[in-house]
Design an enzyme around this catalytic site. Structure first.
Site, mmCIF file in Angstrom:
data_model
loop_
_atom_site.group_PDB
_atom_site.id
_atom_site.type_symbol
_atom_site.label_atom_id
_atom_site.label_comp_id
_atom_site.label_asym_id
_atom_site.label_seq_id
_atom_site.Cartn_x
_atom_site.Cartn_y
_atom_site.Cartn_z
ATOM 1 N N ILE A 1 -4.542 1.596 1.050
ATOM 2 C CA ILE A 1 -5.177 1.660 -0.263
ATOM 3 C C ILE A 1 -4.134 1.590 -1.378
ATOM 4 C CG2 ILE A 1 -6.454 3.179 -1.838
ATOM 5 C CD1 ILE A 1 -8.267 1.944 0.129
ATOM 6 N N LEU B 1 -7.895 0.343 7.563
ATOM 7 C CA LEU B 1 -7.086 0.807 6.441
ATOM 8 C C LEU B 1 -7.074 2.323 6.335
ATOM 9 C CD1 LEU B 1 -9.072 1.657 3.726
ATOM 10 C CD2 LEU B 1 -9.753 -0.689 4.189
ATOM 11 N N CYS B 2 -6.009 2.825 5.706
ATOM 12 C CA CYS B 2 -5.905 4.240 5.351
ATOM 13 C C CYS B 2 -5.166 4.286 4.014
ATOM 14 C CB CYS B 2 -5.192 5.037 6.441
ATOM 15 S SG CYS B 2 -3.478 4.540 6.727
ATOM 16 N N THR B 3 -4.462 5.355 3.731
ATOM 17 C CA THR B 3 -3.772 5.450 2.447
ATOM 18 C C THR B 3 -2.561 4.528 2.379
ATOM 19 O OG1 THR B 3 -4.494 7.740 2.143
ATOM 20 C CG2 THR B 3 -2.611 7.004 0.830
#
Length: 203
Positions: free
Chosen positions: A96, A67-69
């Site tokens: 996120i 995951l990232c933003t």
């Protein structure tokens, strides 16, 4: 097999004893807000899948959710893991941002919605690009028209980033001092070790 994605709701139900979540954002973003669950931190700029697996005793068939933003950096990290031979790699769809929209639990210095704190890398890129375009535009108007080429260059860079999903400005910003706070050493430990992994790297 192509790159697989998983929704935030489905990811939230993943077995924490079998699946490893890997956050590839900057350390400042990680410290600011992250899912309230067992999680590994390995920023994309420093990510070496083989070293990561050795450090945490992760096997090639261990389920990974990256995951990232919003998903862009996570896809790049997932491709690295797949090229390194990992067979069960998924990207958190929407990152996120999607996790927060679903109302799923978060922890961190500013885990409540709409609270200030470190600015995400995506927003930093938009701020930097917009500032450069504004600066070159003003210089072109008040100083000499030649500065307009600077704005054109920035615009072309954004088009290139959109087409190739590779942003040089983002890569530079990840190395900025304000993005180096929080966890240090490249990888934060994972709380809990998934079944099927070997070694004692996860604490």
């Amino acid at each position: 097999m192509g790159l697989q994605e998983i929704s935030a709701l489905a990811a939230s139900k993943a077995d924490a004893q079998q699946t490893i979540f890997i956050d590839v954002r900057t350390s400042a973003e990680f410290s600011n807000k992250r899912p309230a669950r067992s999680l590994a931190f390995a920023p994309l700029t420093d990510l070496a899948p083989e070293d990561f697996a050795m450090r945490h005793g992760i096997l090639p068939d261990t389920p990974l959710i990256i995951l990232c933003t919003s998903g862009g950096r996570a896809r790049k990290a997932a491709e690295k893991f797949m090229k390194a031979g990992f067979s069960d790699v998924q990207v958190l769809q929407g990152g996120i941002d999607a996790w927060e929209r679903e109302g799923l639990p978060l922890v961190g210095a500013n885990s409540a919605p709409d609270i200030g704190g470190p600015i995400s890398l995506d927003r930093q890129v938009r701020i930097a690009a917009g500032s450069l375009v504004l600066l070159f535009g003003l210089l072109g108007y008040f100083v000499t028209p030649g500065f307009v080429w600077g704005a054109i260059f920035v615009g072309a860079g954004l088009v290139f980033a959109g087409i190739t999903n590779t942003c040089g400005m983002a890569m530079l910003l990840t190395r900025a001092p304000w993005n180096k706070t929080g966890c240090t050493g490249g990888v934060c430990p994972i709380s809990g070790k998934p079944k099927g992994s070997s070694g004692g790297g996860c604490k």
